[in-house]
Motif scaffolding. Structure first.
Motif, PDB file in Angstrom:
ATOM      1  N   ALA A 354      54.375  46.477  35.681  1.00  0.00           N
ATOM      2  CA  ALA A 354      53.436  45.986  36.558  1.00  0.00           C
ATOM      3  C   ALA A 354      53.942  44.815  37.354  1.00  0.00           C
ATOM      4  O   ALA A 354      53.587  44.296  38.259  1.00  0.00           O
ATOM      5  CB  ALA A 354      52.177  45.579  35.562  1.00  0.00           C
ATOM      6  N   SER A 373      46.886  41.604  41.091  1.00  0.00           N
ATOM      7  CA  SER A 373      46.979  41.706  39.893  1.00  0.00           C
ATOM      8  C   SER A 373      45.536  42.131  39.205  1.00  0.00           C
ATOM      9  O   SER A 373      45.715  43.183  38.496  1.00  0.00           O
ATOM     10  CB  SER A 373      47.032  40.238  39.352  1.00  0.00           C
ATOM     11  OG  SER A 373      47.284  40.288  37.913  1.00  0.00           O
ATOM     12  N   THR A 377      45.407  45.817  37.038  1.00  0.00           N
ATOM     13  CA  THR A 377      44.903  45.973  35.677  1.00  0.00           C
ATOM     14  C   THR A 377      43.665  46.742  35.725  1.00  0.00           C
ATOM     15  O   THR A 377      43.408  47.570  34.715  1.00  0.00           O
ATOM     16  CB  THR A 377      44.549  44.297  35.364  1.00  0.00           C
ATOM     17  OG1 THR A 377      45.743  43.693  35.356  1.00  0.00           O
ATOM     18  CG2 THR A 377      43.966  44.484  33.877  1.00  0.00           C
ATOM     19  N   GLU A 378      42.760  46.362  36.685  1.00  0.00           N
ATOM     20  CA  GLU A 378      41.508  47.395  36.785  1.00  0.00           C
ATOM     21  C   GLU A 378      41.924  48.810  36.820  1.00  0.00           C
ATOM     22  O   GLU A 378      41.450  49.717  36.018  1.00  0.00           O
ATOM     23  CB  GLU A 378      40.617  47.019  37.893  1.00  0.00           C
ATOM     24  CG  GLU A 378      39.341  47.702  37.770  1.00  0.00           C
ATOM     25  CD  GLU A 378      39.070  49.111  38.363  1.00  0.00           C
ATOM     26  OE1 GLU A 378      38.490  49.921  37.899  1.00  0.00           O
ATOM     27  OE2 GLU A 378      39.899  49.229  39.517  1.00  0.00           O
ATOM     28  N   THR A 381      43.440  50.087  33.477  1.00  0.00           N
ATOM     29  CA  THR A 381      42.690  50.045  32.430  1.00  0.00           C
ATOM     30  C   THR A 381      41.621  51.181  32.608  1.00  0.00           C
ATOM     31  O   THR A 381      41.289  51.979  31.358  1.00  0.00           O
ATOM     32  CB  THR A 381      41.556  48.687  32.231  1.00  0.00           C
ATOM     33  OG1 THR A 381      42.663  47.804  32.228  1.00  0.00           O
ATOM     34  CG2 THR A 381      40.861  48.755  31.274  1.00  0.00           C
ATOM     35  N   LEU A 412      50.464  48.187  31.190  1.00  0.00           N
ATOM     36  CA  LEU A 412      49.216  47.217  30.859  1.00  0.00           C
ATOM     37  C   LEU A 412      49.792  46.280  29.912  1.00  0.00           C
ATOM     38  O   LEU A 412      49.529  45.132  30.084  1.00  0.00           O
ATOM     39  CB  LEU A 412      48.044  48.237  29.965  1.00  0.00           C
ATOM     40  CG  LEU A 412      47.111  48.702  31.067  1.00  0.00           C
ATOM     41  CD1 LEU A 412      46.476  49.453  30.118  1.00  0.00           C
ATOM     42  CD2 LEU A 412      46.278  47.833  31.795  1.00  0.00           C
ATOM     43  N   SER A 413      50.789  46.341  28.928  1.00  0.00           N
ATOM     44  CA  SER A 413      51.470  45.594  28.291  1.00  0.00           C
ATOM     45  C   SER A 413      52.485  44.628  28.632  1.00  0.00           C
ATOM     46  O   SER A 413      52.841  43.651  28.323  1.00  0.00           O
ATOM     47  CB  SER A 413      52.129  46.450  27.119  1.00  0.00           C
ATOM     48  OG  SER A 413      53.388  46.855  27.321  1.00  0.00           O
TER      49      SER A 413
END
Length: 422
Positions: A354, A373, A377-378, A381, A412-413
């Motif tokens: 990311a 960002s 992320t959205e 997720t 995601l991590s």
């Protein structure tokens, strides 16, 4: 000299002619009375009474014709030169991607496109032809085509039944037969599409069907809409066309790892910058970031400039829905770790993170880092949730859901994707 008349949504734009002594080029003379209601192209201006640069016009129109072995086979069947752009547009320009059509100036304006019911047996035969001949299984009188390399058949879904478009009649669906050497491919594409629908990256339908002994994927065209018994068009151009890339070179849609700054080729940054220059293009930039995040998560190493498109609509230009997004890295024989377009200067999918994606987006200078960002992320997720709820179709690559979930959760991590989970 022979002429073609170029139409956009059935409105005459101008006259297309050959360029003398260069069969790969054509000219466009825009009518003096032309008044543009929908943008024709991002790569040149269609000004009334003017002749845009032939190179720009040629690369725009050439971007609609078949590619590679499809072009060779289809040109050979019509006894034309595969590099003769005017001849290709004459033969196949009656129904192409988007809302551009080309007609011979001597063609009767009352000529009515027609459809012929397509029985299960005849559909199976056309799908077999597309596989064996490496073309698009079109009838001899068809003037339809699409770019791409994968075998396909263009068909219309009318009154719940398949039909063959004749002449310049428009299709509503793309039918992709199962390729014996890559049996999982159409199922993986269907799974990917189910995911994009779930997270809002697409709205069109797709489904797995059989015709005789042939299994195929039917994909609804997002640049077509059925209005009663009439097929209406939405105007589309892919990013290779919008960037003015040379239609004669099928490799320019990919970024070159050995010369990543080659100005003649596509890059994620060039696409982002173009989107940022469009009036009201913030939504398009957001959509491109979302699409890139999705491509990384599913391992799509074929997300090149012809697999992303602009929709030119009466209200403005927007990025198209996701299409041809396949998790190629999980199909036998297609595991090459290099991506079609580098992210933050890196092509190796295993090194994607990311952070790297956000650094790539920041280099465009067209979207705030906080916004980028949030979008990344959205998207990830939502995809993680979709992977937990949508089962892969039977016939998909073994372990594909687990592989995609591994990628998504690594992103995601904050970690690099690294090698896929065994």
């Amino acid at each position: 000299m022979p002429e073609l008349e170029l139409f956009l949504h059935d409105e005459s734009v101008g006259i297309v002619e050959r360029v003398p002594r260069d069969r790969t080029r054509v000219t466009l003379a825009v009518h003096r009375g032309y008044r543009q209601s929908v943008l024709l192209s991002e790569s040149f201006a269609a000004l009334p009474g003017r002749r845009p640069a032939p190179d720009r016009v040629s690369d725009f129109l050439g971007g609609y014709v078949p590619e590679g072995n499809h072009r060779e086979q289809m040109a050979a069947k019509r006894r034309i030169d595969k590099d003769d752009l005017f001849a290709l547009l004459t033969e196949f320009g009656g129904s192409i991607a988007g809302a551009v059509t080309l007609r011979r100036t001597d063609e009767a304006s009352t000529a009515s496109p027609s459809y012929e019911p397509l029985s299960d047996a005849r559909l199976a035969a056309r799908l077999k032809q597309a596989l064996e001949d490496s073309d698009q299984g079109i009838p001899d009188d068809s003037r339809s085509t699409l770019p791409g390399y994968q075998p396909k058949v263009l068909a219309a879904r009318l009154n719940g039944e398949w039909a063959v478009p004749h002449g310049r009649a428009h299709s509503t669906h793309i039918l992709k037969p199962q390729v014996p050497s890559r049996p999982h491919r159409i199922f993986d594409e269907h799974y990917s599409h189910l995911l994009t629908r779930q997270i809002g990256l697409s709205r069109y339908d797709s489904g797995i069907h059989r015709a005789g002994r042939t299994t195929y994927l039917a994909i609804e065209r997002f640049d077509r809409v059925l209005d009663g018994d009439r097929v209406r068009l939405h105007h589309q151009e892919d990013l290779a066309q919008a960037l003015g890339l040379d239609w004669r070179d099928t490799d320019v849609k990919f970024q070159e790892p050995n010369w990543p700054t080659d100005p003649k080729r596509a890059t994620a940054r060039r696409i982002g910058e173009l989107l940022g220059s469009i009036p009201g293009g913030d939504a398009g930039v957001d959509a491109w970031v979302r699409q890139l995040a999705f491509h990384l998560a599913i391992g799509n190493n074929d997300a090149h400039a012809k697999n992303v498109a602009l929709m030119h609509l009466p209200g403005g230009t927007e990025l198209s829905q996701v299409y041809d997004a396949l998790p190629n890295l999980f199909q036998d024989g297609l595991v090459t770790w290099n991506l079609a377009l580098a992210i933050d200067g890196v092509f190796d999918h295993r090194r994607m993170s990311a952070e790297r994606l956000l650094a790539e987006v920041a280099s465009w200078g067209v979207i705030a880092s906080s916004r980028a960002s949030a979008v990344v992320t959205e998207t990830l997720t939502s995809l993680d949730g979709a992977l937990a709820t949508i089962e892969p179709p039977r016939g998909s690559s073994p372990g594909i859901a687990e592989r995609l979930q591994w990628n998504t959760r690594r992103l995601l991590s904050g970690s690099e994707i690294s090698s896929p989970k065994n």
